[in-house]
Structures are given as C-alpha cells and as structure tokens.
Scaffold this motif. Structure first.
Motif, mmCIF file in Angstrom:
data_model
loop_
_atom_site.group_PDB
_atom_site.id
_atom_site.type_symbol
_atom_site.label_atom_id
_atom_site.label_comp_id
_atom_site.label_asym_id
_atom_site.label_seq_id
_atom_site.Cartn_x
_atom_site.Cartn_y
_atom_site.Cartn_z
ATOM 1 N N GLY A 13 -32.040 -29.924 -3.097
ATOM 2 C CA GLY A 13 -33.266 -30.471 -3.675
ATOM 3 C C GLY A 13 -34.189 -31.095 -2.649
ATOM 4 O O GLY A 13 -34.962 -31.998 -2.972
ATOM 5 N N MET A 14 -34.135 -30.607 -1.411
ATOM 6 C CA MET A 14 -34.948 -31.171 -0.337
ATOM 7 C C MET A 14 -36.104 -30.240 0.006
ATOM 8 O O MET A 14 -35.976 -29.025 -0.078
ATOM 9 N N THR A 15 -37.229 -30.834 0.404
ATOM 10 C CA THR A 15 -38.374 -30.057 0.867
ATOM 11 C C THR A 15 -38.247 -29.843 2.372
ATOM 12 O O THR A 15 -37.400 -30.459 3.040
ATOM 13 N N LEU A 16 -39.112 -28.976 2.908
ATOM 14 C CA LEU A 16 -39.142 -28.778 4.363
ATOM 15 C C LEU A 16 -39.425 -30.108 5.067
ATOM 16 O O LEU A 16 -38.833 -30.414 6.104
ATOM 17 N N GLU A 17 -40.345 -30.896 4.502
ATOM 18 C CA GLU A 17 -40.685 -32.200 5.087
ATOM 19 C C GLU A 17 -39.476 -33.138 5.081
ATOM 20 O O GLU A 17 -39.232 -33.855 6.050
ATOM 21 N N ASP A 18 -38.712 -33.131 3.977
ATOM 22 C CA ASP A 18 -37.525 -33.988 3.881
ATOM 23 C C ASP A 18 -36.531 -33.665 4.997
ATOM 24 O O ASP A 18 -35.998 -34.554 5.642
ATOM 25 N N VAL A 19 -36.292 -32.377 5.208
ATOM 26 C CA VAL A 19 -35.333 -31.966 6.232
ATOM 27 C C VAL A 19 -35.860 -32.320 7.614
ATOM 28 O O VAL A 19 -35.122 -32.824 8.458
ATOM 29 N N ASP A 24 -32.540 -35.514 13.586
ATOM 30 C CA ASP A 24 -32.485 -36.520 14.645
ATOM 31 C C ASP A 24 -32.589 -35.814 15.993
ATOM 32 O O ASP A 24 -31.641 -35.145 16.386
ATOM 33 N N PRO A 25 -33.697 -35.900 16.681
ATOM 34 C CA PRO A 25 -34.941 -36.587 16.332
ATOM 35 C C PRO A 25 -35.709 -35.798 15.282
ATOM 36 O O PRO A 25 -35.523 -34.600 15.135
ATOM 37 N N PRO A 26 -36.629 -36.484 14.560
ATOM 38 C CA PRO A 26 -37.391 -35.817 13.511
ATOM 39 C C PRO A 26 -38.215 -34.654 14.062
ATOM 40 O O PRO A 26 -38.592 -34.636 15.226
ATOM 41 N N THR A 27 -38.487 -33.702 13.186
ATOM 42 C CA THR A 27 -39.296 -32.545 13.556
ATOM 43 C C THR A 27 -40.259 -32.244 12.417
ATOM 44 O O THR A 27 -40.278 -32.948 11.407
ATOM 45 N N ALA A 51 -27.859 -29.109 10.004
ATOM 46 C CA ALA A 51 -26.655 -29.379 9.207
ATOM 47 C C ALA A 51 -26.482 -30.875 8.991
ATOM 48 O O ALA A 51 -26.171 -31.326 7.886
ATOM 49 N N ALA A 52 -26.697 -31.669 10.040
ATOM 50 C CA ALA A 52 -26.584 -33.125 9.909
ATOM 51 C C ALA A 52 -27.648 -33.654 8.946
ATOM 52 O O ALA A 52 -27.371 -34.538 8.129
ATOM 53 N N ALA A 53 -28.855 -33.115 9.014
ATOM 54 C CA ALA A 53 -29.935 -33.554 8.127
ATOM 55 C C ALA A 53 -29.630 -33.212 6.670
ATOM 56 O O ALA A 53 -29.986 -33.960 5.758
ATOM 57 N N LEU A 54 -28.963 -32.090 6.445
ATOM 58 C CA LEU A 54 -28.619 -31.664 5.083
ATOM 59 C C LEU A 54 -27.269 -32.209 4.626
ATOM 60 O O LEU A 54 -26.862 -31.980 3.489
ATOM 61 N N ASP A 55 -26.553 -32.885 5.529
ATOM 62 C CA ASP A 55 -25.228 -33.447 5.251
ATOM 63 C C ASP A 55 -24.240 -32.358 4.822
ATOM 64 O O ASP A 55 -23.561 -32.471 3.813
#
Length: 189
Positions: A13-19, A24-27, A51-55
């Motif tokens: 349920g995440m958007t491209l912006e959320d990911v 880390d670091p943000p992109t 993968a870390a951003a999506l857990d």
C-alpha cells in the motif's frame, strides 16, 4: 534482472514517494519508478535499499525462475472484494534461518485450531524487540510457555508473560536462553 518491486510496493500500500522517502538515504519517486520498470538497472545495493524501505527480504523483490508466484484474484477492503486493476502476483511465504513454527491444535486466545504461527528466534539481548507480542519461551524438561510478553527486565533477566487463556495468571520466567516472537500467522480457511 526481473524484479517484483512494483508488486511488493503495491501489496504494502505504498506509493513511489513513500518508498523513496523510506530509502536510506532517501531518493526520488522518479528513481524508484525507473527501477520498477527496468528503465534503470537494479543493482544489488539498490535492491537492498528498496527491500529495507519496504521491510521485506531482498529475495522477495526478485522473480526467480523456480519460485512459484500466486495470482492475486481479488483485493479486499472496507468496500468488499474487487478484482485487481492490473494483474498481480504474490510470492508464497518462505523459510529463513531462525524461524520456528507453533501449530495450534485447539483454539485459545486469538488463535484457532489449524493455525500455524511463525516465530523468529531472538537472543537475550534482543528480547526487548518482542514487547507486547506473543512469544514462545523454552522451559526446563522440553516444556514451553506461549503468551504475550508484557515486561522485560534487562538483558536476559526476568520476563513477564500473560498467557492466552481467559482468567490465566501472569507467568514470570527468569533468564531463558532464547525466545521466539510471533511474526506471521497462517490460517487455513
């Protein structure tokens, strides 16, 4: 490399912006979109960041030829079940080191007969990660205690557990060698 970044991102349920923000670091969302569509090559470093951003595990983002995926037939929300707007698949759960299973033979608490609870084994220094979660705790002579971890005193130390049954009294366990925190419930229909 064929990836499942888009499918996993949508399933979460995440958007491209959320990911992009969670990396880390943000992109940027544009970079995530290019990685999803294959217009930009996905390196191992990018795969690990996303993968870390999506857990999830990085392996969950790669489509492997021998790994069967399951078609998503419907999306369920408060409005009911609807067909997905685009074809989607999900990867079935996979085993990883440190996982244990608890099978439920008779209903107790929130669990029903036939459930399988996947638990991740934790060393004493990581017991704090399992606060307010259901845990399996080894006891002497091959016995176990399963309940909600409600208090933890220091590394190893005393653990206070609330058993699942109604009217059950709080249990205290001192210095267990490990515990296993519930991370996933598999429930047959």
């Amino acid at each position: 490399m064929i990836t499942a970044i888009r499918e996993v991102r949508r399933a979460k349920g995440m958007t491209l912006e959320d990911v992009g923000r969670a990396c880390d670091p943000p992109t940027t969302a544009q970079t995530i979109g290019r990685l999803e569509t294959g217009t930009r090559t996905v390196s191992v470093a990018w795969l690990n960041r996303i993968a870390a951003a999506l857990d999830v595990d990085a392996a969950d983002l790669v489509k492997l030829p021998g790994r069967p995926d399951i078609d998503v037939a419907a999306v369920l929300d408060a409005a009911g079940a609807t067909a997905p707007r685009r074809a989607a698949t999900v990867a079935p759960p996979h085993a990883e080191p440190g996982l244990l299973a608890v099978t439920v033979a008779g209903g107790i608490g929130d669990y029903r007969a036939g459930d399988v609870v996947w638990c991740r084994r934790l060393a004493p220094e990581a017991f704090g990660q399992a606060l307010n979660r259901d845990v399996l705790v080894p006891r002497p002579a091959g016995r176990f205690l399963f309940g909600r971890l409600i208090a933890h005193e220091g590394e190893g130390g005393r653990l206070n557990l609330l058993p699942l049954g109604p009217g059950a009294r709080q249990q205290v366990v001192t210095d267990p060698p490990w515990i296993a925190a519930a991370i996933r419930l598999i429930r047959p229909l």
